[in-house]
Write an enzyme that holds these catalytic residues in place. Structure first.
Site, short mmCIF file in Angstrom:
data_model
loop_
_atom_site.label_atom_id
_atom_site.label_comp_id
_atom_site.label_asym_id
_atom_site.label_seq_id
_atom_site.Cartn_x
_atom_site.Cartn_y
_atom_site.Cartn_z
N ALA A 13 41.17 18.84 29.58
CA ALA A 13 42.35 19.54 29.11
C ALA A 13 42.94 18.87 27.88
O ALA A 13 43.73 19.47 27.16
CB ALA A 13 43.40 19.59 30.23
N CYS A 14 42.56 17.63 27.61
CA CYS A 14 43.09 16.91 26.45
C CYS A 14 42.51 17.51 25.17
O CYS A 14 41.31 17.51 24.95
CB CYS A 14 42.73 15.43 26.53
SG CYS A 14 43.39 14.60 27.99
N GLY A 15 43.38 18.03 24.34
CA GLY A 15 42.93 18.60 23.07
C GLY A 15 42.43 20.02 23.19
O GLY A 15 42.06 20.63 22.20
#
Length: 271
Positions: free
Chosen positions: A110-112
């Site tokens: 989910a990061c970025g």
């Protein structure tokens, strides 16, 4: 002193003054996971049940799905200055070649990226779809599981510094309980234990965690085919989205006789 705990000097300050003494702390060490001899990732964990942890992690990432996918899991030599093995490098030999992610893992994807992309990746990789019908648990039974989990946190008693995850039957019987400094590792350990014992997909199991319910914990439940995740604290918005799209029953603030059901309330009965 066992390897899961360590003693460190500390000074306690209170209204009655201060005192310096040793304190018992939970151990946190890196575990390097290798697949067929090639480094895959490093996680910070509490030593213990490492083989369960690795099985659970590889399942959560869609790299393995059955216990027979793993031929062997062996500690590699990683010596301290005194020559003792650190037991902090674990190599997993797989039965057949599988594509290994060359990017972020699902637990951090989910990061970025947008939330929808993270959800789509989980749906694309999971093999154990959660059935719409099937398992039902009574709310009174569900409400007893956090205390049942807490009563089995043996290391927490001496350190106060660990998360816990537990798998239970719908009748409230404990199947597996694991502790770790990382809540995601605790879940990987119970999922890995279930995989190695032939209990997956966990269509009739309930996962209880002593923390909040993040996206990564909901994702791990979905990948293992576990239909109900209960947390003593709050869920995140993406965890709720993950649950709603995958058919996972997600319960937060599971404390005493109260609970918040965010998704899949058809699996919880008050009769």
């Amino acid at each position: 002193m066992s390897r899961v705990t360590a003693r460190r000097r500390m000074t306690r300050v209170s209204a009655s003054g201060q005192i310096t003494r040793p304190d018992t702390l939970v151990v946190e060490e890196p575990l390097e996971i290798r697949v067929n001899g090639a480094p895959l990732t490093v996680t910070m964990r509490t030593p213990g049940h490492d083989i369960d942890l690795v099985h659970g992690f590889l399942l959560s990432e869609g790299i393995i799905y059955e216990r027979d996918d793993v031929v062997a899991a062996r500690y590699c030599v990683g010596a301290e200055e005194n020559g003792h093995n650190t037991y902090n490098i674990l190599d997993v030999e797989l039965r057949r070649p599988v594509p290994i992610p060359k990017r972020s893992f699902l637990t951090t994807s989910a990061c970025g990226l947008c939330g929808k992309t993270a959800l789509d990746e989980v749906h694309a990789r999971t093999r154990f779809r959660i059935p719409v019908k099937g398992v039902v648990i009574n709310a009174a039974t569900l409400s007893t599981l956090p205390s049942a989990l807490r009563s089995r946190q043996t290391i927490f008693e001496s350190t106060g510094g660990l998360h816990a995850a537990g798998l239970f039957t719908v009748d409230g019987a404990a199947v597996a309980v694991r502790e770790d400094v990382g809540r995601h590792n605790a879940v990987d350990k119970v999922v890995g234990s279930a995989l190695r014992e032939g209990r997956l997909p966990g269509h009739r199991l309930v996962l209880i965690v002593s923390s909040r319910a993040s996206f990564e914990l909901a994702q791990k439940a979905v990948m293992a085919g576990i239909p109900l995740l209960g947390a003593v604290s709050a869920p995140s918005s993406l965890a709720v989205d993950m649950a709603a799209e995958s058919g996972l029953t997600l319960v937060g603030f599971l404390r005493g006789q109260t609970m918040n059901i965010y998704s899949g309330e058809h699996r919880i009965t008050t009769a």
